[in-house]
Design a protein around this motif. Sequence first.
Motif, PDB file in Angstrom:
ATOM      1  N   VAL A  74       0.851  -1.202   0.000  1.00 41.37           N
ATOM      2  CA  VAL A  74       0.000   0.000   0.000  1.00 41.37           C
ATOM      3  C   VAL A  74       0.883   1.248   0.000  1.00 41.37           C
ATOM      4  O   VAL A  74       0.667   2.188  -0.761  1.00 41.37           O
ATOM      5  CB  VAL A  74      -0.944   0.005   1.221  1.00 41.37           C
ATOM      6  CG1 VAL A  74      -1.708   1.325   1.301  1.00 41.37           C
ATOM      7  CG2 VAL A  74      -1.911  -1.162   1.158  1.00 41.37           C
ATOM      8  N   ASN A  75       1.881   1.258   0.891  1.00 35.01           N
ATOM      9  CA  ASN A  75       2.781   2.416   0.954  1.00 35.01           C
ATOM     10  C   ASN A  75       3.549   2.598  -0.352  1.00 35.01           C
ATOM     11  O   ASN A  75       3.702   3.723  -0.844  1.00 35.01           O
ATOM     12  CB  ASN A  75       3.768   2.241   2.111  1.00 35.01           C
ATOM     13  CG  ASN A  75       3.155   2.584   3.464  1.00 35.01           C
ATOM     14  OD1 ASN A  75       2.284   3.440   3.557  1.00 35.01           O
ATOM     15  ND2 ASN A  75       3.619   1.923   4.513  1.00 35.01           N
ATOM     16  N   ASP A  76       4.036   1.494  -0.925  1.00 33.87           N
ATOM     17  CA  ASP A  76       4.827   1.588  -2.149  1.00 33.87           C
ATOM     18  C   ASP A  76       3.985   2.023  -3.339  1.00 33.87           C
ATOM     19  O   ASP A  76       4.472   2.733  -4.227  1.00 33.87           O
ATOM     20  CB  ASP A  76       5.488   0.234  -2.450  1.00 33.87           C
ATOM     21  CG  ASP A  76       6.553  -0.130  -1.428  1.00 33.87           C
ATOM     22  OD1 ASP A  76       6.994   0.780  -0.690  1.00 33.87           O
ATOM     23  OD2 ASP A  76       6.925  -1.314  -1.344  1.00 33.87           O
ATOM     24  N   THR A  77       2.719   1.618  -3.376  1.00 31.91           N
ATOM     25  CA  THR A  77       1.854   1.910  -4.526  1.00 31.91           C
ATOM     26  C   THR A  77       1.205   3.280  -4.430  1.00 31.91           C
ATOM     27  O   THR A  77       1.163   4.035  -5.413  1.00 31.91           O
ATOM     28  CB  THR A  77       0.761   0.830  -4.655  1.00 31.91           C
ATOM     29  OG1 THR A  77       1.381  -0.460  -4.763  1.00 31.91           O
ATOM     30  CG2 THR A  77      -0.108   1.087  -5.881  1.00 31.91           C
ATOM     31  N   VAL A  93       1.135   8.736   2.778  1.00 23.90           N
ATOM     32  CA  VAL A  93      -0.082   9.440   3.203  1.00 23.90           C
ATOM     33  C   VAL A  93      -1.279   8.512   3.108  1.00 23.90           C
ATOM     34  O   VAL A  93      -2.128   8.446   4.009  1.00 23.90           O
ATOM     35  CB  VAL A  93      -0.303  10.712   2.367  1.00 23.90           C
ATOM     36  CG1 VAL A  93      -1.645  11.355   2.710  1.00 23.90           C
ATOM     37  CG2 VAL A  93       0.823  11.699   2.581  1.00 23.90           C
ATOM     38  N   ALA A  94      -1.335   7.760   2.008  1.00 19.58           N
ATOM     39  CA  ALA A  94      -2.413   6.774   1.851  1.00 19.58           C
ATOM     40  C   ALA A  94      -2.281   5.681   2.895  1.00 19.58           C
ATOM     41  O   ALA A  94      -3.286   5.216   3.461  1.00 19.58           O
ATOM     42  CB  ALA A  94      -2.370   6.180   0.449  1.00 19.58           C
ATOM     43  N   GLY A  95      -1.044   5.269   3.174  1.00 15.46           N
ATOM     44  CA  GLY A  95      -0.854   4.242   4.198  1.00 15.46           C
ATOM     45  C   GLY A  95      -1.346   4.695   5.557  1.00 15.46           C
ATOM     46  O   GLY A  95      -1.985   3.928   6.289  1.00 15.46           O
ATOM     47  N   ASP A  96      -1.070   5.950   5.913  1.00 14.04           N
ATOM     48  CA  ASP A  96      -1.562   6.479   7.190  1.00 14.04           C
ATOM     49  C   ASP A  96      -3.084   6.504   7.215  1.00 14.04           C
ATOM     50  O   ASP A  96      -3.714   6.200   8.240  1.00 14.04           O
ATOM     51  CB  ASP A  96      -1.019   7.892   7.420  1.00 14.04           C
ATOM     52  CG  ASP A  96       0.479   7.900   7.704  1.00 14.04           C
ATOM     53  OD1 ASP A  96       1.039   6.815   7.961  1.00 14.04           O
ATOM     54  OD2 ASP A  96       1.078   8.992   7.655  1.00 14.04           O
TER      55      ASP A  96
END
Length: 398
Positions: A267-270, A274-277
């Motif tokens: 998720v963080n890599d893609t 900010v999206a991961g948080d």
Amino acid sequence: MPIDVSTIMLMFPVVSLSMAAAMLVVSWGRWRDDGLAQWGAGVMMIAVAFPLFIVNTLASSGLPALMVAGNTLLAASYSASLVAICRFFGRPCSPWKTLLPVAAAAVGSVVYIDRPEPRVALGGILFAIQGFLVAREVLRRDNGVLERGRLLLAIGAGMVSLLYLQRTLGIVGGWNEVAQLKTAHFIQVGSHAMGLAGLVLSTMGFILMGRERADAEHQQQALLDPLTGVPNRRALMAELERTLAQAVRERRPVALLMMDIDRFKRVNDTYGHVAGDAVLAAVAQCLKGGLRGQDFIGRYGGEEFLALLPGTDAAGAGVVAEHLRARVERLTMPWEPEDIRVTVSIGAHTRVPDEGTGAQAMVDVADQAMYAAKRAGRNRVERLDAALSECAGATAAS
């Protein structure tokens, strides 16, 4: 040694002006936050009222209009104190409790402008009632635990009520000297000394209330994960220790659910961190919303969450875990260019603890069960409910 009542009365504006100035400076720009400005304004009114009384006392023929203004300001100051307390606890203040006493003080002072005895007796009753209302408001049960600040404020307000009651009783008892501010009657002296002490105590109590609230908020913040809004690891372990101690006494089972977001690094890599948080926060609230009132959940670390289920056996823990897994699976996180969907792997561990059961040992077993769910394909629930001594040595899955 004779006591000069005017000198005693002069202490009121000196003390109250100092306290009011300090409070108004501290509350500058926060007029509606916590009632501090309203309390400071009330103390400032006292600082203005007593010089009016002093001037009236020193004037050779008296200036009754100053007594009217002073009594009105006193009533307004106690009403401001009541408003401050209501504001502090975030509730509305009834107008009849604030405006009516001010109007009554003004009208009563005008009606008895040339009759000091009934004016003092009426004012004593009115101000005593206002002091009682302040004490009653601060001692309400729905304000929470009675802390030192509230108790100190209530004592100060009670002293103010006694101050005015004894003046009224003095008039009723025939000691008309109480109505003459120039006379150093023992009730006159005692009432002003008590009033000054009550003013200081109640103001200190209000300030202490704010300090105690700030300390509680800081303590609460120290136990919350700032990103997800759920308790942090420290709070989790403290709650687990308390729950285990109670479960040992009651011989009741305790269940732990260790939950890890699957492929969170992707998720963080893609989508970016900010999206991961945002995903972490959304999953935390999703899990929290799927638990019962007696359950406790927090962020254990990274993308791991731990749920504590008191009084829950293995079968019940399995049901709750599957319910949580399904909730997260259905969760959709709107994002550009596409929605984000995640799953969780859950490890469940249940046992009836004894004196030798350690909190960290139980967490380790739940963690092992979670990694077993990872190895079995993710997005599933695995249980490890054997004795702790039989559950060592599991290897982690990525």
